[in-house]
Design a protein around this motif. Sequence first.
Motif, PDB file in Angstrom:
ATOM      1  N   LYS A  14      25.648  45.285  -1.110  1.00 55.56           N
ATOM      2  CA  LYS A  14      25.139  44.077  -1.753  1.00 55.56           C
ATOM      3  C   LYS A  14      23.843  43.634  -1.080  1.00 55.56           C
ATOM      4  O   LYS A  14      22.861  43.245  -1.741  1.00 55.56           O
ATOM      5  N   SER A  15      23.832  43.687   0.233  1.00 55.49           N
ATOM      6  CA  SER A  15      22.634  43.277   0.974  1.00 55.49           C
ATOM      7  C   SER A  15      21.458  44.201   0.650  1.00 55.49           C
ATOM      8  O   SER A  15      20.318  43.767   0.486  1.00 55.49           O
ATOM      9  N   HIS A  16      21.832  45.502   0.510  1.00 54.10           N
ATOM     10  CA  HIS A  16      20.785  46.472   0.171  1.00 54.10           C
ATOM     11  C   HIS A  16      20.229  46.192  -1.216  1.00 54.10           C
ATOM     12  O   HIS A  16      19.002  46.245  -1.442  1.00 54.10           O
ATOM     13  N   LEU A  17      21.142  45.888  -2.158  1.00 52.04           N
ATOM     14  CA  LEU A  17      20.706  45.592  -3.512  1.00 52.04           C
ATOM     15  C   LEU A  17      19.835  44.322  -3.559  1.00 52.04           C
ATOM     16  O   LEU A  17      18.852  44.244  -4.299  1.00 52.04           O
ATOM     17  N   GLU A  18      20.242  43.355  -2.756  1.00 51.83           N
ATOM     18  CA  GLU A  18      19.454  42.113  -2.711  1.00 51.83           C
ATOM     19  C   GLU A  18      18.061  42.389  -2.146  1.00 51.83           C
ATOM     20  O   GLU A  18      17.058  41.814  -2.623  1.00 51.83           O
ATOM     21  N   ASP A  19      18.008  43.291  -1.158  1.00 51.14           N
ATOM     22  CA  ASP A  19      16.698  43.654  -0.605  1.00 51.14           C
ATOM     23  C   ASP A  19      15.841  44.345  -1.680  1.00 51.14           C
ATOM     24  O   ASP A  19      14.642  44.053  -1.835  1.00 51.14           O
ATOM     25  N   LYS A  20      16.468  45.255  -2.419  1.00 48.54           N
ATOM     26  CA  LYS A  20      15.757  45.947  -3.465  1.00 48.54           C
ATOM     27  C   LYS A  20      15.271  44.959  -4.531  1.00 48.54           C
ATOM     28  O   LYS A  20      14.163  45.085  -5.064  1.00 48.54           O
TER      29      LYS A  20
END
Length: 202
Positions: A14-20
């Motif tokens: 989720k954090s990665h997706l938010e970064d993306k």
Amino acid sequence: QWYQRRVKEEKACKSHLEDKERQMNTTLAELEETKSDLEDKERQMNTTLAELEETKSDLEDKERQMNTTLAELEETKSDLKSKEQQLNRTEAQKQTTLQELDTTTQDLNSTSAALNQTLTELQQVKELLENTTGHANTTVTSHWDLLYSEEYFGGIFTAEKLEILRKSVAKLEYFQGIRITDGLIKFFKMFHDGEEDQCSDE
């Protein structure tokens, strides 16, 4: 333990997706800004093109005006050359006229001098004829009566006196140095007037 690991992975994902998502939003914002810049550039370019077209039109107008001016200059140059030729012809005619006037003036001066000389001679003859009155022979019947005048009678034939009579009597130079007397005058009357009468009869 598996659940915790799973939750941890989901959080990481989720954090990665938010970064993306944040990166994508940033990229989209940058794209919008770039698009706006491009649109500004396009408007500037269109303005510049419009100005270039206007400048081109002005240059074409200037070129047409210059061509018209050049044609007028050529026409003016041709007119000036024609005027110059006319002036040269007029100057030549003027010089010719001045020369003719100068020649005419010289002829008139010569004629005037000749007339003055003739008038002087006529005046001398007139004075001599007027001086014949009061002499023994008062009746003028011949041009030889001129010799009875005070200017001639009793005097000696000189070159000057002969010159006055030379125009009307031939061979007067033979009598140069002879005293003018009544007998000589009668001789002239008898001999020369007789010759003239004979020529008239013939």
